[in-house]
Design a protein around this motif. Structure first.
Motif, mmCIF file in Angstrom:
data_model
loop_
_atom_site.group_PDB
_atom_site.id
_atom_site.type_symbol
_atom_site.label_atom_id
_atom_site.label_comp_id
_atom_site.label_asym_id
_atom_site.label_seq_id
_atom_site.Cartn_x
_atom_site.Cartn_y
_atom_site.Cartn_z
ATOM 1 N N ALA A 185 0.830 -1.210 0.000
ATOM 2 C CA ALA A 185 0.000 0.000 0.000
ATOM 3 C C ALA A 185 0.858 1.251 0.000
ATOM 4 O O ALA A 185 0.507 2.270 -0.613
ATOM 5 N N SER A 186 2.020 1.179 0.663
ATOM 6 C CA SER A 186 2.878 2.363 0.755
ATOM 7 C C SER A 186 3.527 2.710 -0.585
ATOM 8 O O SER A 186 4.067 3.814 -0.740
ATOM 9 N N GLY A 187 3.477 1.815 -1.551
ATOM 10 C CA GLY A 187 4.023 2.111 -2.867
ATOM 11 C C GLY A 187 3.004 2.612 -3.867
ATOM 12 O O GLY A 187 3.343 2.856 -5.024
ATOM 13 N N PRO A 280 8.257 6.509 9.698
ATOM 14 C CA PRO A 280 8.152 7.050 8.332
ATOM 15 C C PRO A 280 8.960 8.338 8.195
ATOM 16 O O PRO A 280 8.989 9.169 9.109
ATOM 17 N N PHE A 281 9.632 8.478 7.055
ATOM 18 C CA PHE A 281 10.466 9.645 6.790
ATOM 19 C C PHE A 281 9.906 10.371 5.578
ATOM 20 O O PHE A 281 9.850 9.811 4.477
ATOM 21 N N ALA A 292 7.002 0.926 3.649
ATOM 22 C CA ALA A 292 6.955 0.147 4.881
ATOM 23 C C ALA A 292 7.542 -1.247 4.688
ATOM 24 O O ALA A 292 7.376 -1.871 3.639
ATOM 25 N N LEU A 293 8.216 -1.730 5.724
ATOM 26 C CA LEU A 293 8.577 -3.136 5.858
ATOM 27 C C LEU A 293 7.672 -3.766 6.913
ATOM 28 O O LEU A 293 7.061 -4.808 6.698
ATOM 29 N N ALA A 297 9.253 -0.514 10.982
ATOM 30 C CA ALA A 297 10.467 -0.550 10.163
ATOM 31 C C ALA A 297 10.109 -0.054 8.771
ATOM 32 O O ALA A 297 9.293 -0.670 8.081
ATOM 33 N N TRP A 298 10.713 1.058 8.372
ATOM 34 C CA TRP A 298 10.404 1.696 7.097
ATOM 35 C C TRP A 298 11.687 1.801 6.276
ATOM 36 O O TRP A 298 12.758 2.079 6.812
ATOM 37 N N VAL A 299 11.571 1.552 4.994
ATOM 38 C CA VAL A 299 12.729 1.529 4.114
ATOM 39 C C VAL A 299 12.766 2.829 3.317
ATOM 40 O O VAL A 299 11.827 3.150 2.590
#
Length: 518
Positions: A185-187, A280-281, A292-293, A297-299
């Motif tokens: 979803a974050s993509g 989140p950054f 999100a991972l 934990a966010w990539v």
């Protein structure tokens, strides 16, 4: 099917299912023993119109079932604890009310929404959308794809009951549940990172409601394998299916690059550079994505469309004799042997490797590539090496961007390109940081399996999963050796390319950079 590397059979396995752009790979990983069993199926990427890149969902579904069935058959009687999923990001499929596809899978590589992305940038809305969602505005995202359907295929847009992604399609196939997970979803460009829910302003642009999108589950959510899929695969009904994540974030987990200051760099046809943070950054400069991972934990990083594909293109153009000798396809090995004969820096020949709509850190799909500094003395050896160096330099700009968050202590590189000594040495010298090659690790499939252990409660920390599957920590062994002279040459080249690009970008528009598909 690739058999187990060791003869000691495990009693328990976790299957990591990695559904990629052109193939699906199912890998069974032994728990607490280094054991692997791999099955793979390929499918085609179609281009029905210039700039379009689509796939048949049914073909992907058939490949998923076949790969899983073959993998399960090779598990040597071990108990399958779970099937945990990874998939390529940014795809979009429209379903009718009966959940049958009305559209093909519109992949991340599809460029038809370039106009929509340009409109959002020119209107000033792109920065806010990026800040909220973590996904830069680009033709790859489902947000811009939905805007394209709304404008160019309004009747079809209105008929679609559900809009889903590749991961969601596979989850429905295996579990009969129409859901997505936080990582995928974050993509989409439509997630609100702060609330972990669909963003109303983005959905308004896309012309959809939250009820047309799947429910967002945690990446560690566990579903049940349906009876029909279980019968086809050879597993008991109700076998746990872990929702998993997107292939990029899971690639970091699979390579072990999850600790502070450790960067994961993957390179195949395309490439990516990522690091893991705890929250989140929202990049104020709009250069880095944030996906999100897990919930904690966010990539953060960037992906390039132009990776190994650049060298393959250079071979097609400059290696016609190699093509003839090899029966139509010059191998990467032959091309890189040519490149190795040229010196570091290619005697002043520079390639800006923007053959496909480029992503990080420029996020400018209209920018076209170029060779600059051509002299009479340059040979095809120089052109091929300049292509390798151009890709490495592009990746290095993302590493530099990541240092705004935290100093980069080491880089873990994975992907088929790094089987080549030249790729390893050039990337290590361009980055000029400790670079460790992870070898032929299973990447996102391994990351999916490791996340599966967390979902099942077999580990309590995200970073512990790979070790339970036999993966050594990052930094074990010596880093890739770097010639100091090469590092110095590339440091000078990096500075020059930065200035060159500032000059080239406005000039490129004079030659039709935005006048057609890349």
């Amino acid at each position: 099917m690739t058999a187990a590397p060791h003869t000691a059979a495990p009693t328990e396995v976790v299957i990591g299912l990695d559904v990629g752009t052109t193939a699906v790979k199912a890998v069974a990983f032994g728990v607490d023993v280094y054991w692997r069993c791999t099955a793979e199926r390929e499918y085609s990427l179609e281009q029905p119109a210039p700039g379009w890149q689509v796939q048949d969902p049914a073909a992907i579904g058939a490949a998923v079932i076949a790969a899983l069935a073959e993998c399960v058959a090779g598990c040597a009687g071990a108990r399958v604890l779970a099937v945990s999923l990874s998939s390529a990001m940014h795809g979009l499929i429209g379903l009718d009310a009966d959940r049958h596809p009305l559209t093909p899978l519109v992949t991340w590589a599809d460029e038809r929404a370039r106009g929509e992305a340009r409109l959002l940038r020119d209107s000033g809305r792109a920065a806010e959308l990026h800040r909220v969602s973590g996904a830069p505005v680009h033709p790859m995202t489902p947000l811009t794809k939905l805007m394209w359907f709304r404008r160019e295929a309004a009747e079809l847009h209105a008929r679609v009951r559900w809009w889903i992604g590749l991961k969601d399609y596979v989850l429905q196939l295996l579990t009969e549940s129409l859901v997505t997970e936080l990582s995928s979803a974050s993509g989409t460009g439509m997630l609100d990172m702060a609330t972990r829910s669909w963003s109303a302003p983005a959905l308004d642009l896309a012309g959809v409601t939250p009820y047309q999108l799947p429910e967002i589950l945690p990446t560690t959510a566990v579903l049940d394998l349906s009876a029909s899929s279980a019968a086809s695969i050879g597993l008991p009904p109700g076998t746990p299916v872990v929702a998993g994540g997107a292939d990029g974030p899971l690639g970091n987990l699979g390579s072990g690059a999850v600790a502070p200051g450790i960067v994961g760099l993957s390179l195949g046809t395309s490439g990516a550079v990522r690091t893991v943070v705890r929250e989140p950054f929202a990049d104020p400069d709009g250069r880095l994505f944030c996906y999100a991972l897990t919930d904690t934990a966010w990539v953060v990083g960037g992906a390039v469309s132009n990776g190994g594909v650049v060298v393959r293109w250079v071979g097609d153009v400059f290696g016609r004799d190699l093509l003839a000798a090899s029966g139509g396809a010059a191998t990467d090995t032959e091309l890189l042997e040519l490149a190795a004969r040229a010196p570091a820096g290619s005697d002043g020949l520079v390639m800006l490797p923007y053959l496909l709509a480029e992503r990080a850190p420029l996020w400018d799909p209209d920018l076209r590539g170029a060779f600059i500094g051509v002299r009479h003395s340059h040979t095809r050896d120089h052109f091929v090496r300049a292509a390798v160096e151009g890709v490495a330099l592009q990746l290095s700009t993302i590493v530099t961007e990541l240092e705004r968050l935290e100093p980069v202590k080491a880089v873990q590189v994975t992907g088929g390109a790094f089987r080549s000594p030249l790729w390893r040495s050039v990337v290590a010298a361009v980055l000029n940081r400790p670079v460790h090659a992870a070898g032929d690790v299973e990447g996102s499939a391994l990351g999916a399996a490791a996340l599966g252990l967390l979902a099942l409660g077999r580990v309590t920390e995200l970073a512990d999963g790979p070790a339970r599957l036999g993966v050594l920590p990052v930094g074990e062994g010596d880093p890739v050796s770097v010639d100091p002279n090469d590092a110095a040459a590339y440091a000078q080249l990096r500075a020059g390319v930065s200035v060159l690009l500032d000059c080239y970008r406005p000039v490129a528009t004079l030659f039709g950079a935005g006048s057609g598909p890349s």
